[in-house]
Write a protein that holds these residues in place. Structure first.
Motif, PDB file in Angstrom:
ATOM      1  N   ILE A 148     -82.021 -19.904   0.284  1.00 13.87           N
ATOM      2  CA  ILE A 148     -82.593 -18.646  -0.085  1.00 13.87           C
ATOM      3  C   ILE A 148     -83.059 -19.300  -1.317  1.00 13.87           C
ATOM      4  O   ILE A 148     -82.266 -19.680  -2.335  1.00 13.87           O
ATOM      5  N   CYS A 149     -84.552 -19.033  -1.737  1.00 10.41           N
ATOM      6  CA  CYS A 149     -85.121 -19.466  -2.784  1.00 10.41           C
ATOM      7  C   CYS A 149     -85.303 -18.081  -3.766  1.00 10.41           C
ATOM      8  O   CYS A 149     -85.698 -17.316  -3.218  1.00 10.41           O
ATOM      9  N   VAL A 150     -84.776 -18.356  -4.948  1.00  7.13           N
ATOM     10  CA  VAL A 150     -84.906 -17.287  -6.058  1.00  7.13           C
ATOM     11  C   VAL A 150     -85.458 -17.844  -7.268  1.00  7.13           C
ATOM     12  O   VAL A 150     -85.523 -19.191  -7.505  1.00  7.13           O
ATOM     13  N   ASP A 181     -85.496 -21.530  -8.995  1.00  7.47           N
ATOM     14  CA  ASP A 181     -86.737 -22.153  -9.317  1.00  7.47           C
ATOM     15  C   ASP A 181     -87.050 -22.257 -11.158  1.00  7.47           C
ATOM     16  O   ASP A 181     -87.553 -21.337 -11.510  1.00  7.47           O
ATOM     17  N   HIS A 182     -86.157 -23.289 -11.651  1.00  2.66           N
ATOM     18  CA  HIS A 182     -86.630 -23.334 -12.921  1.00  2.66           C
ATOM     19  C   HIS A 182     -86.289 -22.237 -13.668  1.00  2.66           C
ATOM     20  O   HIS A 182     -87.124 -21.920 -14.595  1.00  2.66           O
ATOM     21  N   LEU A 195     -78.120 -24.240  -6.408  1.00  3.30           N
ATOM     22  CA  LEU A 195     -78.886 -25.476  -6.624  1.00  3.30           C
ATOM     23  C   LEU A 195     -80.025 -25.289  -7.568  1.00  3.30           C
ATOM     24  O   LEU A 195     -80.716 -24.161  -7.655  1.00  3.30           O
ATOM     25  N   ALA A 196     -80.405 -26.087  -8.412  1.00  2.93           N
ATOM     26  CA  ALA A 196     -81.625 -25.820  -9.118  1.00  2.93           C
ATOM     27  C   ALA A 196     -82.747 -26.634  -8.206  1.00  2.93           C
ATOM     28  O   ALA A 196     -82.537 -27.863  -7.671  1.00  2.93           O
ATOM     29  N   ASN A 197     -84.173 -25.947  -8.309  1.00  2.00           N
ATOM     30  CA  ASN A 197     -85.321 -26.603  -7.485  1.00  2.00           C
ATOM     31  C   ASN A 197     -85.550 -27.894  -8.291  1.00  2.00           C
ATOM     32  O   ASN A 197     -85.622 -28.246  -9.626  1.00  2.00           O
ATOM     33  N   ALA A 198     -85.335 -29.004  -7.484  1.00  2.38           N
ATOM     34  CA  ALA A 198     -85.527 -30.424  -8.014  1.00  2.38           C
ATOM     35  C   ALA A 198     -87.066 -30.900  -7.991  1.00  2.38           C
ATOM     36  O   ALA A 198     -87.261 -32.286  -8.450  1.00  2.38           O
ATOM     37  N   GLY A 199     -87.966 -30.034  -7.588  1.00  6.49           N
ATOM     38  CA  GLY A 199     -89.223 -30.489  -7.723  1.00  6.49           C
ATOM     39  C   GLY A 199     -89.996 -29.633  -8.439  1.00  6.49           C
ATOM     40  O   GLY A 199     -89.659 -28.951  -9.517  1.00  6.49           O
TER      41      GLY A 199
END
Length: 328
Positions: A10-12, A43-44, A66-70
């Motif tokens: 799940i991206c937030v 995402d940042h 997790l933190a977005n690594a990109g």
């Protein structure tokens, strides 16, 4: 054959969706077929990252934050989730959606055939106003990230799945790389899309016998905020879709990049216009508005595609396909 273990990503990106995020995670944890893990990729946004980490610190690894690594954006967030995941299958759920109880069970069943590399589901809109705007045609529900009229029912083979309610076998990313960056959503900026379309076409090219499915029993319910119920958003989103399609066509060629869209524009949309005009003649609410919105949507997407194609020929925006360090 043993059903595959499924990781859910799940991206937030914003604390404005805090309650939605919690509801999305809760719907995964309530599945009849449990997920191996839920990965929430931020995402940042350090404040949101810290808040979610505190919220799920007692989850004992079943929910990982997790933190977005990109780079900023949905594609890189998804790639981060893929790289960190452990399941044989990785499923994606939007941060403002909730999954029905059997969502993952239906996804997992689709992978009984080893040729299947992706399974998508059906996404139903939850309108903030409580009902569909009378002028809003079902043929354009993709504008708000939902399943639209014209997609075939049942469990069927498709060119591409829809990204907010989709799953991929890990091998798909090993074959084709990750979601392309430079295309797709970036927070609240212009609502570009099509990153899952481009990925699915790459998968099919890398493995011509690959099977990609949609199973309409794998249902999620996606919240549609009031701003997206307005015609101004509709117009902006259809134009952005045209821009995105031009990028995809530049990458994979117009034959594949517009394969499904040709049937949609020549069969599905004309039938929708006829239905709208018929309803208008019968004095049913919204008929003329729906017919007009379909015409406006086609013109908006065509205009975006034309502008995107010109930009492409002039060396305009490009996107990159990163290799993904898959976990497992």
């Amino acid at each position: 054959m043993t059903a595959p273990a499924v990781s859910v990503v799940i991206c937030v990106y914003t604390e404005d969706r805090w309650e939605d995020i919690l509801a999305a995670v809760a719907s995964v944890r309530a599945q009849s077929r449990p997920a191996l893990e839920t990965l929430v990729v931020v995402d940042h946004n350090p404040a949101l990252l810290d808040r979610l980490a505190a919220e799920y610190k007692e989850a004992h690894g079943t929910v990982r934050v997790l933190a977005n690594a990109g780079p900023r954006g949905l594609s890189a967030g998804r790639n981060t989730g893929v790289a960190a995941s452990k399941g044989e299958v990785i499923a994606f759920l939007d941060d403002d959606a909730v999954a029905e109880r059997d969502w993952l069970r239906h996804f997992a069943e689709g992978y009984a055939d080893p040729r299947v590399l992706a399974v998508g589901g059906r996404t139903e809109p939850v309108w903030a106003s409580g009902r569909r705007p009378p002028w809003f045609p079902e043929e354009f529900d993709w504008v708000v990230g939902c399943t639209y009229r014209g997609l075939p029912p049942g469990r069927v083979r498709v060119r591409n799945v829809l990204g907010g309610n989709a799953s991929f076998r890990r091998a798909a990313f090993e074959l084709a790389g990750g979601f392309a960056t430079g295309i797709g959503r970036d927070g609240d900026r212009r609502p570009l899309g099509c990153e899952e379309t481009e990925l699915c076409i790459r998968i099919s090219r890398a493995r011509p016998d690959a099977v990609l499915l949609i199973d309409d029993r794998a249902v999620i319910h996606h919240r549609v905020p009031e701003v997206r119920e307005r015609f101004a958003y509709f117009r902006t989103r259809t134009y952005a879709e045209g821009l995105s399609k031009a990028l995809v066509a530049r990458s994979v060629g117009a034959a594949k990049g517009l394969e499904s869209e040709r049937r949609y524009t020549t069969r599905v949309l004309p039938a929708g216009i006829v239905r709208g005009l018929r309803d208008a003649v019968l004095a049913r609410p919204g008929g003329a508005g729906r017919a007009g919105a379909i015409v406006a949507g086609v013109l908006g997407a065509a205009g975006g595609y034309a502008v995107g194609s010109v930009r492409a020929r002039r060396g305009g925006p490009r996107f990159a396909v990163p290799p993904v360090e898959v976990g497992g």
